[in-house]
Scaffold this motif. Structure first.
Motif, PDB file in Angstrom:
ATOM      1  N   LEU A  67       0.850  -1.181   0.000  1.00 31.92           N
ATOM      2  CA  LEU A  67       0.000   0.000   0.000  1.00 31.92           C
ATOM      3  C   LEU A  67       0.888   1.234   0.000  1.00 31.92           C
ATOM      4  N   ILE A  68       0.685   2.072  -0.998  1.00 33.20           N
ATOM      5  CA  ILE A  68       1.468   3.303  -1.135  1.00 33.20           C
ATOM      6  C   ILE A  68       0.700   4.495  -0.575  1.00 33.20           C
ATOM      7  N   GLY A  69      -0.611   4.501  -0.776  1.00 29.37           N
ATOM      8  CA  GLY A  69      -1.419   5.614  -0.307  1.00 29.37           C
ATOM      9  C   GLY A  69      -2.888   5.320  -0.491  1.00 29.37           C
ATOM     10  N   HIS A  70      -3.708   6.237  -0.008  1.00 23.94           N
ATOM     11  CA  HIS A  70      -5.153   6.089  -0.176  1.00 23.94           C
ATOM     12  C   HIS A  70      -5.835   7.455  -0.145  1.00 23.94           C
ATOM     13  N   VAL A  71      -7.044   7.470  -0.669  1.00 20.65           N
ATOM     14  CA  VAL A  71      -7.909   8.644  -0.553  1.00 20.65           C
ATOM     15  C   VAL A  71      -9.282   8.128  -0.134  1.00 20.65           C
ATOM     16  N   ILE A  72      -9.875   8.817   0.812  1.00 23.43           N
ATOM     17  CA  ILE A  72     -11.238   8.497   1.243  1.00 23.43           C
ATOM     18  C   ILE A  72     -12.120   9.681   0.869  1.00 23.43           C
ATOM     19  N   LEU A  73     -13.079   9.438  -0.023  1.00 23.95           N
ATOM     20  CA  LEU A  73     -13.965  10.483  -0.514  1.00 23.95           C
ATOM     21  C   LEU A  73     -15.403   9.992  -0.389  1.00 23.95           C
ATOM     22  N   MET A  74     -16.241  10.829   0.172  1.00 21.95           N
ATOM     23  CA  MET A  74     -17.669  10.532   0.257  1.00 21.95           C
ATOM     24  C   MET A  74     -18.390  11.426  -0.737  1.00 21.95           C
ATOM     25  N   GLY A  75     -19.373  10.871  -1.407  1.00 24.80           N
ATOM     26  CA  GLY A  75     -20.047  11.623  -2.450  1.00 24.80           C
ATOM     27  C   GLY A  75     -21.467  12.021  -2.122  1.00 24.80           C
ATOM     28  N   GLU A 101     -25.671  24.724   1.037  1.00 28.90           N
ATOM     29  CA  GLU A 101     -26.677  23.654   0.975  1.00 28.90           C
ATOM     30  C   GLU A 101     -26.671  22.937  -0.375  1.00 28.90           C
ATOM     31  N   LEU A 102     -25.562  23.030  -1.101  1.00 32.71           N
ATOM     32  CA  LEU A 102     -25.416  22.334  -2.378  1.00 32.71           C
ATOM     33  C   LEU A 102     -24.752  20.979  -2.149  1.00 32.71           C
ATOM     34  N   PRO A 103     -25.094  19.981  -2.977  1.00 29.47           N
ATOM     35  CA  PRO A 103     -24.433  18.685  -2.842  1.00 29.47           C
ATOM     36  C   PRO A 103     -22.959  18.788  -3.236  1.00 29.47           C
ATOM     37  N   GLN A 104     -22.139  18.070  -2.516  1.00 28.64           N
ATOM     38  CA  GLN A 104     -20.712  18.067  -2.814  1.00 28.64           C
ATOM     39  C   GLN A 104     -20.094  16.766  -2.337  1.00 28.64           C
ATOM     40  N   ALA A 105     -18.963  16.445  -2.894  1.00 32.32           N
ATOM     41  CA  ALA A 105     -18.151  15.356  -2.378  1.00 32.32           C
ATOM     42  C   ALA A 105     -17.298  15.913  -1.244  1.00 32.32           C
ATOM     43  N   TRP A 106     -16.775  15.037  -0.410  1.00 25.88           N
ATOM     44  CA  TRP A 106     -15.923  15.477   0.689  1.00 25.88           C
ATOM     45  C   TRP A 106     -14.764  14.505   0.812  1.00 25.88           C
ATOM     46  N   VAL A 107     -13.553  15.043   0.776  1.00 27.99           N
ATOM     47  CA  VAL A 107     -12.350  14.240   0.986  1.00 27.99           C
ATOM     48  C   VAL A 107     -12.099  14.184   2.488  1.00 27.99           C
ATOM     49  N   TYR A 108     -12.171  12.984   3.035  1.00 26.69           N
ATOM     50  CA  TYR A 108     -11.934  12.795   4.460  1.00 26.69           C
ATOM     51  C   TYR A 108     -10.470  12.523   4.773  1.00 26.69           C
ATOM     52  N   ASP A 109      -9.756  11.940   3.828  1.00 26.54           N
ATOM     53  CA  ASP A 109      -8.358  11.646   4.102  1.00 26.54           C
ATOM     54  C   ASP A 109      -7.622  11.376   2.804  1.00 26.54           C
ATOM     55  N   VAL A 110      -6.421  11.906   2.711  1.00 22.34           N
ATOM     56  CA  VAL A 110      -5.475  11.566   1.653  1.00 22.34           C
ATOM     57  C   VAL A 110      -4.165  11.269   2.374  1.00 22.34           C
ATOM     58  N   SER A 111      -3.609  10.128   2.080  1.00 21.00           N
ATOM     59  CA  SER A 111      -2.376   9.742   2.750  1.00 21.00           C
ATOM     60  C   SER A 111      -1.464   9.024   1.763  1.00 21.00           C
ATOM     61  N   LEU A 118      -4.068  10.277  -6.736  1.00 20.14           N
ATOM     62  CA  LEU A 118      -5.191   9.936  -5.859  1.00 20.14           C
ATOM     63  C   LEU A 118      -6.279  10.997  -5.936  1.00 20.14           C
ATOM     64  N   MET A 119      -5.887  12.265  -5.924  1.00 19.38           N
ATOM     65  CA  MET A 119      -6.866  13.339  -6.015  1.00 19.38           C
ATOM     66  C   MET A 119      -7.533  13.363  -7.386  1.00 19.38           C
ATOM     67  N   GLU A 120      -6.793  13.038  -8.428  1.00 20.18           N
ATOM     68  CA  GLU A 120      -7.374  12.972  -9.760  1.00 20.18           C
ATOM     69  C   GLU A 120      -8.470  11.892  -9.811  1.00 20.18           C
ATOM     70  N   VAL A 121      -8.190  10.746  -9.232  1.00 16.85           N
ATOM     71  CA  VAL A 121      -9.184   9.671  -9.189  1.00 16.85           C
ATOM     72  C   VAL A 121     -10.397  10.109  -8.371  1.00 16.85           C
ATOM     73  N   ALA A 122     -10.163  10.771  -7.245  1.00 14.50           N
ATOM     74  CA  ALA A 122     -11.264  11.262  -6.408  1.00 14.50           C
ATOM     75  C   ALA A 122     -12.116  12.276  -7.165  1.00 14.50           C
ATOM     76  N   GLU A 123     -11.468  13.189  -7.867  1.00 12.82           N
ATOM     77  CA  GLU A 123     -12.193  14.201  -8.640  1.00 12.82           C
ATOM     78  C   GLU A 123     -13.007  13.558  -9.761  1.00 12.82           C
ATOM     79  N   ASP A 124     -12.422  12.569 -10.423  1.00 12.27           N
ATOM     80  CA  ASP A 124     -13.151  11.863 -11.486  1.00 12.27           C
ATOM     81  C   ASP A 124     -14.369  11.138 -10.920  1.00 12.27           C
TER      82      ASP A 124
END
Length: 82
Positions: free
Chosen positions: A1-9, A17-27, A41-47
């Motif tokens: 494991l090199i890293g991870h991103v946790i994103l909730m959509g 009050e607009l819908p958005q994704a939220w990055v909880y952790d990038v490591s 990782l952020m590119e994958v999260a954004e996609d």
């Protein structure tokens, strides 16, 4: 494991009050810093957020974490509130 991103959509911004994704952790393992892993990782999260139809991604960073602040700024993220 090199890293991870946790994103909730399924978040709603508390101000707009607009819908958005939220990055909880990038490591990324320290021995892999500077090799583009965090950027990928952020590119994958954004996609993923875009695939859900979400235009906004929120995240939280400790103000003392200057490395992370610079990283997100390089990616085009802006400080919205403290």
């Amino acid at each position: 494991l090199i890293g991870h991103v946790i994103l909730m959509g399924n978040n709603i911004d508390t101000v707009t009050e607009l819908p958005q994704a939220w990055v909880y952790d990038v490591s990324v393992r320290r021995d892999w810093w500077g090799r583009g892993v965090g950027r990928k990782l952020m590119e994958v999260a954004e996609d993923f957020a875009a695939s859900l139809g979400l235009r906004w991604i929120g995240l939280g960073v400790t103000a003392a974490n200057e490395r992370a602040l610079a990283f997100y700024e390089e990616l085009g993220y802006q400080v919205e509130r403290y």
